[in-house]
Enzyme design. Sequence first.
Site, PDB file in Angstrom:
ATOM      1  N   GLY A  49      22.722  34.465 -27.920  1.00  0.00           N
ATOM      2  CA  GLY A  49      23.004  33.517 -27.553  1.00  0.00           C
ATOM      3  C   GLY A  49      23.315  33.558 -26.064  1.00  0.00           C
ATOM      4  N   GLU A  50      23.274  32.806 -25.042  1.00  0.00           N
ATOM      5  CA  GLU A  50      24.264  32.557 -23.707  1.00  0.00           C
ATOM      6  C   GLU A  50      24.423  31.984 -23.123  1.00  0.00           C
ATOM      7  OE1 GLU A  50      22.047  36.077 -20.980  1.00  0.00           O
ATOM      8  OE2 GLU A  50      24.421  36.794 -21.808  1.00  0.00           O
ATOM      9  N   TYR A  83      29.025  29.836 -19.391  1.00  0.00           N
ATOM     10  CA  TYR A  83      30.625  29.760 -19.879  1.00  0.00           C
ATOM     11  C   TYR A  83      30.710  30.464 -21.225  1.00  0.00           C
ATOM     12  CZ  TYR A  83      31.346  25.894 -16.381  1.00  0.00           C
ATOM     13  OH  TYR A  83      31.303  25.952 -15.742  1.00  0.00           O
ATOM     14  N   ASP A 127      20.808  15.438 -20.819  1.00  0.00           N
ATOM     15  CA  ASP A 127      20.151  17.064 -20.937  1.00  0.00           C
ATOM     16  C   ASP A 127      19.726  17.938 -21.576  1.00  0.00           C
ATOM     17  OD1 ASP A 127      19.652  19.870 -19.133  1.00  0.00           O
ATOM     18  OD2 ASP A 127      21.790  20.724 -19.820  1.00  0.00           O
ATOM     19  N   GLY A 133      15.925  23.853 -24.655  1.00  0.00           N
ATOM     20  CA  GLY A 133      17.061  24.705 -25.286  1.00  0.00           C
ATOM     21  C   GLY A 133      17.461  23.347 -25.598  1.00  0.00           C
ATOM     22  N   ASN A 134      17.955  22.743 -26.427  1.00  0.00           N
ATOM     23  CA  ASN A 134      19.056  22.266 -26.702  1.00  0.00           C
ATOM     24  C   ASN A 134      18.669  20.996 -27.320  1.00  0.00           C
ATOM     25  OD1 ASN A 134      21.051  23.209 -24.649  1.00  0.00           O
ATOM     26  ND2 ASN A 134      21.040  21.323 -23.650  1.00  0.00           N
TER      27      ASN A 134
END
Length: 494
Positions: free
Chosen positions: A180-181, A184, A338, A342-343
């Site tokens: 993943g990316e 930052y 947030d 995806g989290n």
Amino acid sequence: MERRSRARSQKSALTSVNSNDQSLTIVEETKLPVAHRKNKPSIRPPPGKVAENDATVEKVPFKPGKWRKSMSLLRSSICRRDGSCSIAGERRITMYMNNYQASQSMAETASSDELRSSEAHDVSVHQFVAPLTWRMVADRRYLVPQSPKNEILARCGQQEPISFEQALANLDAIVERKIGEGVYGEVYLCTKPSGVQSVLKLIPIEGGLMINGEKQKTYDEILSEVIISAELSSLRQHNVQFSTDGFVELRSVSCLVGKYPERLVKLWEEYDEKHGSENDCPSEFPDEQLYIAFETAFGGSDLDGFRFRNAQQAFAIYAQIVLMLAVAEKRYDFEHRDLHTGNVLIEPTKELERTYYLLGEEIIIQTHGLKATIIDYTLSRIVHGGLCLFNDLSTDEELFTAEGDYQFDIYRNMKSALQNQWNLHAPKTNVYWLHYLLDKLTSLRNFRDRTSKAHKAAMKTMKELSQVLLRFNSVHEIVCHYFVRRLDESNKEN
């Protein structure tokens, strides 16, 4: 007396399905007055419209999920970030007090001697290795460590940054591949000799080279993420007041310096060929580049695109998220801010049940073969040792003009609930994200089994819950209503 509580079918619709087979700155905290639970739920603004207070701002289409790259590209086209703006706000620390105006008044008059004696104001300055000092930001004063570098190194157990070779030796694992990316940094999967998997997240800091269109984070900015990650990870330690293993386990943090290893560059290139990377190749970093390395447990694949067997499994994951948020919310006045798909990570588990402790109450729910983990605290807010750590989004206009998914309505809802004062505690923000997740789960069409009674019952329950969820003002209220009769807040540890 402690009570042992299990989710039972007669309690509510929420638990009925389970029975069939879940830069560091300090600012004072002020709790917003909350409306009664029976108030009308929030309504999404129509497509193309912004929430009140933003009516004159034109919205910008963003990709849902991990939105920071979209914002980075937008900002690059506007100002290339010359230092006057930053992605996703600025990290702040404030004093934890009952009145924000009082805290600012104290900040304006406090001397260094008064700061050293500020434990009388419930500020645990002794928890920081480096002395704290006041900094003026936009006519407000915040606390910052005099030496964020020393603070980071102390929390890493280091005197100086170490080499990649030493860090990878300490890791005692083979770095298998990039998985993943983010704007930052890069994320790699590692395997230890025992077969246990872990995740290595590498974030370049303090350098002058622009990375992915953004300035690198500083020691000051990364410190909050280190603290929040450690505190939430520590909730897995058994405690009869507050306990959950739902936040990703932080195994180690290191500060590194040196040339990006060729092995990792090769893994980056393999990922780029297979998936297409939006990041700059790390081979561009100079030999003297600094990094922060987070080693965490492997939590599985993210919720975005995950294929459930049926809605009963999806609802089991949702119940887990509700309970882990409730524990952190009451223990740390935590708001994730947030929590998009995806989290949330999901992995198979052989454990039949997961146990949570909330204000002395033991709550046990069934897993239905899946385990959820929450990650990424870039925007999160937490109270730690009398200090409030938060991300100040008050000048981050681009985020609140984004459109393209219900996710971006949630950011505007948060701004409204907090009156654009991001140090405030409004647990309603957690409720907004739970509503967003319900919206995603009830919209799924790729369940492997869509005809069973269990699937239909769970889907019906989730849709019914979605209709009433926004009446609640905190996740704690939701848990009290659906899981237990009453939780005694006098048990809360400060």
